[in-house]
Scaffold this motif. Sequence first.
Motif, PDB file in Angstrom:
ATOM      1  N   THR A 174       0.856  -1.178   0.000  1.00 46.00           N
ATOM      2  CA  THR A 174       0.000   0.000   0.000  1.00 46.00           C
ATOM      3  C   THR A 174       0.894   1.230   0.000  1.00 46.00           C
ATOM      4  N   VAL A 175       0.840   1.999  -1.087  1.00 41.37           N
ATOM      5  CA  VAL A 175       1.727   3.138  -1.292  1.00 41.37           C
ATOM      6  C   VAL A 175       0.889   4.410  -1.396  1.00 41.37           C
ATOM      7  N   PRO A 176       1.307   5.514  -0.790  1.00 42.54           N
ATOM      8  CA  PRO A 176       0.591   6.775  -0.994  1.00 42.54           C
ATOM      9  C   PRO A 176       0.475   7.076  -2.490  1.00 42.54           C
ATOM     10  N   TRP A 177      -0.727   7.376  -2.938  1.00 39.77           N
ATOM     11  CA  TRP A 177      -0.966   7.514  -4.383  1.00 39.77           C
ATOM     12  C   TRP A 177      -0.118   8.627  -4.991  1.00 39.77           C
ATOM     13  N   GLN A 178       0.224   9.655  -4.193  1.00 38.37           N
ATOM     14  CA  GLN A 178       0.978  10.794  -4.747  1.00 38.37           C
ATOM     15  C   GLN A 178       2.428  10.451  -5.062  1.00 38.37           C
ATOM     16  N   LEU A 179       2.951   9.369  -4.462  1.00 40.34           N
ATOM     17  CA  LEU A 179       4.392   9.156  -4.479  1.00 40.34           C
ATOM     18  C   LEU A 179       4.960   9.016  -5.887  1.00 40.34           C
ATOM     19  N   ARG A 180       4.279   8.276  -6.760  1.00 35.19           N
ATOM     20  CA  ARG A 180       4.838   8.080  -8.103  1.00 35.19           C
ATOM     21  C   ARG A 180       4.848   9.370  -8.901  1.00 35.19           C
ATOM     22  N   TYR A 181       3.967  10.301  -8.555  1.00 35.57           N
ATOM     23  CA  TYR A 181       3.973  11.591  -9.244  1.00 35.57           C
ATOM     24  C   TYR A 181       5.061  12.520  -8.686  1.00 35.57           C
ATOM     25  N   LEU A 182       5.345  12.409  -7.395  1.00 31.73           N
ATOM     26  CA  LEU A 182       6.260  13.350  -6.752  1.00 31.73           C
ATOM     27  C   LEU A 182       7.722  12.989  -6.945  1.00 31.73           C
ATOM     28  N   ILE A 183       8.044  11.698  -6.965  1.00 33.67           N
ATOM     29  CA  ILE A 183       9.461  11.327  -7.086  1.00 33.67           C
ATOM     30  C   ILE A 183       9.809  10.841  -8.485  1.00 33.67           C
ATOM     31  N   GLY A 184       8.806  10.448  -9.261  1.00 26.33           N
ATOM     32  CA  GLY A 184       9.076   9.840 -10.562  1.00 26.33           C
ATOM     33  C   GLY A 184       9.341  10.866 -11.646  1.00 26.33           C
ATOM     34  N   GLU A 185       9.998  10.421 -12.682  1.00 27.54           N
ATOM     35  CA  GLU A 185      10.236  11.262 -13.845  1.00 27.54           C
ATOM     36  C   GLU A 185      10.277  10.360 -15.068  1.00 27.54           C
ATOM     37  N   SER A 186       9.798  10.885 -16.183  1.00 28.14           N
ATOM     38  CA  SER A 186       9.700  10.093 -17.406  1.00 28.14           C
ATOM     39  C   SER A 186      10.385  10.822 -18.547  1.00 28.14           C
ATOM     40  N   LEU A 187      10.414  10.173 -19.695  1.00 26.64           N
ATOM     41  CA  LEU A 187      11.063  10.773 -20.852  1.00 26.64           C
ATOM     42  C   LEU A 187      10.385  12.078 -21.256  1.00 26.64           C
ATOM     43  N   MET A 188       9.061  12.115 -21.093  1.00 19.45           N
ATOM     44  CA  MET A 188       8.313  13.311 -21.439  1.00 19.45           C
ATOM     45  C   MET A 188       7.276  13.577 -20.358  1.00 19.45           C
ATOM     46  N   GLY A 189       6.803  14.808 -20.307  1.00 14.81           N
ATOM     47  CA  GLY A 189       5.809  15.189 -19.313  1.00 14.81           C
ATOM     48  C   GLY A 189       4.524  15.643 -19.976  1.00 14.81           C
ATOM     49  N   ARG A 190       3.419  15.425 -19.289  1.00 15.19           N
ATOM     50  CA  ARG A 190       2.098  15.719 -19.852  1.00 15.19           C
ATOM     51  C   ARG A 190       1.623  17.106 -19.435  1.00 15.19           C
ATOM     52  N   SER A 191       1.176  17.879 -20.405  1.00 14.67           N
ATOM     53  CA  SER A 191       0.611  19.193 -20.115  1.00 14.67           C
ATOM     54  C   SER A 191      -0.832  19.041 -19.661  1.00 14.67           C
ATOM     55  N   LEU A 192      -1.196  19.731 -18.569  1.00  9.79           N
ATOM     56  CA  LEU A 192      -2.568  19.703 -18.079  1.00  9.79           C
ATOM     57  C   LEU A 192      -3.452  20.714 -18.795  1.00  9.79           C
ATOM     58  N   ASP A 193      -2.884  21.424 -19.758  1.00 10.03           N
ATOM     59  CA  ASP A 193      -3.639  22.455 -20.459  1.00 10.03           C
ATOM     60  C   ASP A 193      -4.022  22.032 -21.871  1.00 10.03           C
ATOM     61  N   GLU A 194      -3.737  20.786 -22.242  1.00 10.99           N
ATOM     62  CA  GLU A 194      -4.100  20.246 -23.541  1.00 10.99           C
ATOM     63  C   GLU A 194      -4.657  18.842 -23.320  1.00 10.99           C
ATOM     64  N   PRO A 195      -5.584  18.387 -24.190  1.00  8.91           N
ATOM     65  CA  PRO A 195      -6.188  17.068 -23.986  1.00  8.91           C
ATOM     66  C   PRO A 195      -5.165  15.948 -23.818  1.00  8.91           C
ATOM     67  N   PHE A 196      -4.157  15.877 -24.706  1.00  5.67           N
ATOM     68  CA  PHE A 196      -3.103  14.873 -24.546  1.00  5.67           C
ATOM     69  C   PHE A 196      -1.902  15.314 -25.361  1.00  5.67           C
ATOM     70  N   THR A 197      -1.022  16.061 -24.715  1.00  2.00           N
ATOM     71  CA  THR A 197       0.203  16.523 -25.349  1.00  2.00           C
ATOM     72  C   THR A 197       1.355  16.365 -24.382  1.00  2.00           C
ATOM     73  N   LEU A 198       2.499  15.909 -24.902  1.00  2.00           N
ATOM     74  CA  LEU A 198       3.695  15.705 -24.094  1.00  2.00           C
ATOM     75  C   LEU A 198       4.816  16.607 -24.580  1.00  2.00           C
ATOM     76  N   TYR A 199       5.642  17.038 -23.610  1.00  3.29           N
ATOM     77  CA  TYR A 199       6.837  17.818 -23.919  1.00  3.29           C
ATOM     78  C   TYR A 199       8.038  17.176 -23.240  1.00  3.29           C
ATOM     79  N   GLY A 200       9.217  17.434 -23.772  1.00  2.00           N
ATOM     80  CA  GLY A 200      10.418  16.755 -23.320  1.00  2.00           C
ATOM     81  C   GLY A 200      10.783  17.022 -21.874  1.00  2.00           C
ATOM     82  N   VAL A 201      11.199  15.964 -21.185  1.00  2.00           N
ATOM     83  CA  VAL A 201      11.787  16.058 -19.841  1.00  2.00           C
ATOM     84  C   VAL A 201      13.129  15.333 -19.888  1.00  2.00           C
ATOM     85  N   LEU A 202      13.156  14.039 -19.599  1.00  4.58           N
ATOM     86  CA  LEU A 202      14.411  13.297 -19.741  1.00  4.58           C
ATOM     87  C   LEU A 202      14.829  13.184 -21.200  1.00  4.58           C
ATOM     88  N   ALA A 203      13.854  13.217 -22.090  1.00  2.63           N
ATOM     89  CA  ALA A 203      14.159  13.199 -23.522  1.00  2.63           C
ATOM     90  C   ALA A 203      14.174  14.628 -24.041  1.00  2.63           C
TER      91      ALA A 203
END
Length: 601
Positions: free
Chosen positions: A77-106
Amino acid sequence: MKPVFFPAAGAFVALWMSSSIVIAEPQHGIAMYGEPALPPDFVSLPYANPDAPKGGKIVTAEVGAYDSLHPYIQKGTVPWQLRYLIGESLMGRSLDEPFTLYGVLAESIETGPNREWVEFTLNPAATFSDGSPVTIEDVMWSFETLGTEGHGRYRSFWDQVGSMTAVGDNKVRFEFSTDNRELALLAGMRPILKKAQWEGVDFTESGTSIVPITSGEYVIDDFEAGRFITLRRNPDYWGDDIPFMRGVGNLDEIRLEFFGDETAAFEAFKVGEVNSNREFNVAKWESQYDFERVNNGDYVLSVLPHQRPSGMTGFVMNTRSPQFDDWRVRDAMMHVFNFEFVNEAMTGSAQPRITSYWSNSPLGMSDGPAEGRVREFLEPFADELLPGALDGYALPVSDGTERNRAGTAAALDQMEAAGWTIQDGVMADAKGNPFTFDILLEVGSSENAAIIDMFTQSLERIGVTPTIRTVDNAQYKEATDAFDFDMTYYRRGLSLSPGNEQYAYYGSEFANEPGTRNLMGVQSAAVDEMIGRMLTSESQDDFVAAIKALDRILTSGRYVIPIYQWNISRLAHAKELKYPETLPVMGDWPGWQPDVWWYEE
């Protein structure tokens, strides 16, 4: 095992790769349809403040407990926020568009003409929180490990990867085995972990002894299992100057405090042990937020709109249970549940009801009969669909009185049609076996308990007495993972860009796989077809039509008794906690608080 290629595989691979990528151009972002809204030289996300000061802390109250800090596996049982707070991915999702990603690790992304493959170029500056570089080997190991040993949410994507190939020292390429335009975007959203940390360690074991090393802006600083977790901003975070990350991760400290129930959590907020509280009960918001810290201005009450779908919140019926495998029984439960009376008691009738899975959005099903492309998609399954899917379905509406005579009568008719009648005051079948079921609730949810108490009183009017089973967090997760319930609380947040996760929610292949999110156990060729159409649509019109059709099938399936929706968010917080004036389309959603908030004296 899927083919995994590294540069050492030989000149043939290099020649083949070089001949097949010349048609693509590296891009700074990718949208599900059309082009990203932000240009390559954008300064920051439109809902972030690139000049926000660094410092301060946010403390939130969480009801329940946890026994693991490993958010990437099924166990624990893991706090649901944890994967959002410590994790990082190749790209990040904008909350201002239906489904658009911009570079982070990539730093860039390129795809094939039909998105049959995707290639990411790794940012050479990327490092993990311990200072070691993020390598292509880490990226490839993370994809394969998560796809084979990680949480179920990662497996569907991995099952559709034909091959994964290292291209030189800083690129990775994925070839897909299925026709699914969303896969190129999903690849950008997988978390990246440090391979060396897990050598000689069982990745699937949960607990608090190992904290995953990631590259995100926050690291776990201190914790006491079940009581609190403190995360601190990494002063050496590598990505502060990436456009996507400017104005993100401003707070020095994020602290999650855990409490046994909602009452204790609210009291902690009132006395200042917690400085931000998200309120879901409008009646409580209107009547209990007049305490001293609000009245003297130390706390601010923020009401925030959003444009995202309602999702589905309510009480799900498990169709694997014989009690609920007949749709007429589920329909009877819909009529017995006196929403108008419940809503008045819980919110003063201030909250509108959820009317479908995508209500409050352009993706929600329309009133009346299905038309146009929606009807065209549904008609091949006419013999399978339940009443209402093609001709129109709406939830029962009571007169608001406690007795709900019309709803009770309709429920009795449906129960009789399903083979159940009242015998000596008890609902029973032809052999006299009583109809009963269990309702699984989690400790600490007083609101759900109050709603179920009213539902139980309504059920007594048709001779049904359910068993209420209240368990702690760990037992609740174990029971829902094993589908060990007849009815339980259900919440699915849905977006304006639904994708592969819909298979996990409603797909037939997940109906009997423990730990998956298809709690209702729906197995429908029509559902599977609509999800498939949604994922392979080449036009926005077909994409929307497929979702509207799916919404009709699920809503008329009578799987969940919906309660009220939250078209706005209500947050009470310390006056020092600030957020940008520009709100994203998705509103208050993971990626917004605490991400773009800051602390200012």
